[in-house]
Design a protein around this motif. Structure first.
Motif, PDB file in Angstrom:
ATOM      1  N   PRO A 248       0.832  -1.456  -0.093  1.00  0.00           N
ATOM      2  CA  PRO A 248      -0.067   0.100   0.110  1.00  0.00           C
ATOM      3  C   PRO A 248       0.729   1.265  -0.043  1.00  0.00           C
ATOM      4  O   PRO A 248       1.725   1.280   0.698  1.00  0.00           O
ATOM      5  N   THR A 249       0.491   2.221  -0.756  1.00  0.00           N
ATOM      6  CA  THR A 249       1.301   3.444  -1.089  1.00  0.00           C
ATOM      7  C   THR A 249       0.154   4.741  -0.807  1.00  0.00           C
ATOM      8  O   THR A 249      -0.649   4.772  -1.026  1.00  0.00           O
ATOM      9  N   LEU A 250       0.719   5.753   0.126  1.00  0.00           N
ATOM     10  CA  LEU A 250       0.014   6.731   0.085  1.00  0.00           C
ATOM     11  C   LEU A 250       0.035   7.600  -1.205  1.00  0.00           C
ATOM     12  O   LEU A 250       1.249   8.065  -1.443  1.00  0.00           O
ATOM     13  N   SER A 285       5.518   9.085   6.054  1.00  0.00           N
ATOM     14  CA  SER A 285       5.058   7.782   5.652  1.00  0.00           C
ATOM     15  C   SER A 285       6.213   6.927   5.048  1.00  0.00           C
ATOM     16  O   SER A 285       7.236   7.360   4.745  1.00  0.00           O
ATOM     17  N   LYS A 341      -1.416  -0.958  -4.813  1.00  0.00           N
ATOM     18  CA  LYS A 341      -2.606  -0.614  -3.814  1.00  0.00           C
ATOM     19  C   LYS A 341      -2.193   0.795  -3.284  1.00  0.00           C
ATOM     20  O   LYS A 341      -1.364   1.228  -3.014  1.00  0.00           O
ATOM     21  N   HIS A 343      -3.595   4.177  -0.707  1.00  0.00           N
ATOM     22  CA  HIS A 343      -4.266   4.883   0.244  1.00  0.00           C
ATOM     23  C   HIS A 343      -4.447   6.389  -0.391  1.00  0.00           C
ATOM     24  O   HIS A 343      -3.320   7.106  -0.366  1.00  0.00           O
ATOM     25  N   VAL A 361      -7.783   1.312  -5.052  1.00  0.00           N
ATOM     26  CA  VAL A 361      -7.945   2.151  -4.017  1.00  0.00           C
ATOM     27  C   VAL A 361      -8.296   1.647  -2.604  1.00  0.00           C
ATOM     28  O   VAL A 361      -9.737   0.890  -2.689  1.00  0.00           O
ATOM     29  N   LEU A 362      -7.477   1.320  -1.618  1.00  0.00           N
ATOM     30  CA  LEU A 362      -7.980   0.577  -0.439  1.00  0.00           C
ATOM     31  C   LEU A 362      -8.841   1.360   0.397  1.00  0.00           C
ATOM     32  O   LEU A 362      -9.824   1.078   0.972  1.00  0.00           O
ATOM     33  N   ASP A 363      -8.503   2.761   0.551  1.00  0.00           N
ATOM     34  CA  ASP A 363      -9.406   3.759   1.485  1.00  0.00           C
ATOM     35  C   ASP A 363      -9.004   5.264   1.161  1.00  0.00           C
ATOM     36  O   ASP A 363      -7.984   5.469   0.175  1.00  0.00           O
ATOM     37  N   VAL A 365      -7.943   8.887   2.559  1.00  0.00           N
ATOM     38  CA  VAL A 365      -7.308   9.605   3.804  1.00  0.00           C
ATOM     39  C   VAL A 365      -7.804  11.014   3.777  1.00  0.00           C
ATOM     40  O   VAL A 365      -7.695  11.736   2.905  1.00  0.00           O
TER      41      VAL A 365
END
Length: 367
Positions: A248-250, A285, A341, A343, A361-363, A365
């Motif tokens: 997962p990557t911001l 991050s 993936k 964030h 898109v996981l979620d 922010v």
């Protein structure tokens, strides 16, 4: 949702058949249109779209064709998902009231004729042209671009007739309702996501032109500069950490705002991601990416931002996020950087067909 391959859809369009075009394979929040290559459109097709699909009958055209017909935008400096409408049109000759299925089909054939001229059409009318952005779904993952791309892949003029599919209750059909519609009318279903995959095998609309380490107020970042083939614009990406598709990557795909990014203005009731906030969050991050798109801020949008900062009433134009023409472009850059993936630093909005770029898109922010 079971969908047909790109090759199957191309074959159907080449033979003059209608197809259903959806965003992705998912069942939720997945809107669709019925489409047909414009060259094959007749009164029967228009009648089907009006009576069975029930949506507005539109004509997807390239920028080049819109220039050929001297078709101006319906609204200057429009922003949002429907900003690509031109003035509505009617054939200048050979029609009665213009609203009948036969009249509308005739208008479409006049507009897509090889040597069509501005004098061949009049405004306003009963056909609603939409302008596809250069680069098609690799720039904007929308139904307009997908429709013209599919027609082009079929060896036909890159123009298509499309209509949103509505339920009997009048709401936009989604998921299973789209599958049921296609099944009831024996139409094949294709997705924008699959079309993106298909085109990415051999095509891109960006290239890396510079890269290296840079120092910022928030530490060192890796900078990658991309040139967009269609416009010549230079877009920037700033990364931190080891980027991998399975990690997962911001992520932030950022459109510039003078007040927000240069003056650091903010609204207490409307938090947003400024460039400074993005840099700070990525610096803290494990891995992150900021894509800064070279999108000019129009005078109208800047004035709207100023009005809001001064306590004025929020303008309606700002209620629509300025994302629709940047999803494909930003997704190409993220894919090139190895992102998978996500964030996402941004509002919880549906992003069309990004699975076609192997992105998830996981979620979302909150700033």
């Amino acid at each position: 949702m079971q969908v047909n391959s790109v090759d199957e859809l191309v074959s159907e369009l080449r033979q003059g058949r209608m197809v259903v075009l959806v965003d992705d394979h998912t069942e939720d929040l997945n809107q669709g249109v019925v489409m047909l290559a414009a060259e094959h459109c007749d009164a029967g097709h228009v009648n089907f779209m009006a009576r069975k699909a029930r949506g507005l009958v539109c004509l997807a055209l390239t920028e080049e064709r819109c220039r050929q017909l001297d078709l101006p935008p319906m609204v200057d400096d429009a922003i949002g998902e429907k900003s690509n409408f031109t003035l509505s049109i009617e054939a200048a000759e050979g029609i009665d009231t213009g609203i009948s299925a036969a009249d509308r089909a005739h208008t479409i054939q006049v507009a897509v004729a090889p040597h069509a001229q501005p004098a061949d059409i009049v405004q306003p009318g009963h056909i609603f042209p939409l302008t596809a952005v250069p680069g098609g779904v690799l720039t904007r993952a929308g139904h307009t671009e997908a429709a013209t791309d599919y027609a082009r892949l079929a060896g036909l003029l890159p123009a298509a007739v499309i209509a949103d599919i509505l339920t009997p209750e009048g709401t936009l059909a989604e998921g299973q309702a789209l599958a049921d519609f296609a099944d009831a009318h024996e139409l094949k279903i294709g997705s924008i996501a699959d079309l993106i995959h298909f085109r990415l095998v051999n095509e891109r609309t960006i290239e890396r032109v510079r890269e290296g380490a840079i120092q910022t107020a928030y530490g060192e970042f890796h900078l990658v500069a991309y040139r967009e083939f269609n416009s010549g614009d230079i877009h920037l990406a700033l990364t931190r950490g080891d980027i991998a598709p399975d990690q997962p990557t911001l992520v932030r795909v950022h459109a510039q705002s003078a007040l927000r990014d240069l003056c650091h203005s903010h609204l207490d009731e409307r938090p947003s991601w400024s460039m400074a906030k993005c840099l700070e969050a990525v610096a803290a991050s494990e891995r992150g990416v900021i894509v800064l798109l070279a999108r000019d801020e129009s005078p109208e949008r800047l004035l709207d931002s100023i009005d809001m900062a001064l306590g004025g009433t929020p303008a309606a134009v700002l209620s629509q996020p300025d994302i629709y023409t940047s999803v494909g472009l930003g997704s190409q850059i993220l894919r090139d950087l190895g992102v998978g993936k996500i964030h996402l630093m941004g509002a919880p909005i549906k992003y069309n067909a990004i699975s076609g770029f192997d992105l998830e898109v996981l979620d979302f922010v909150d700033p």
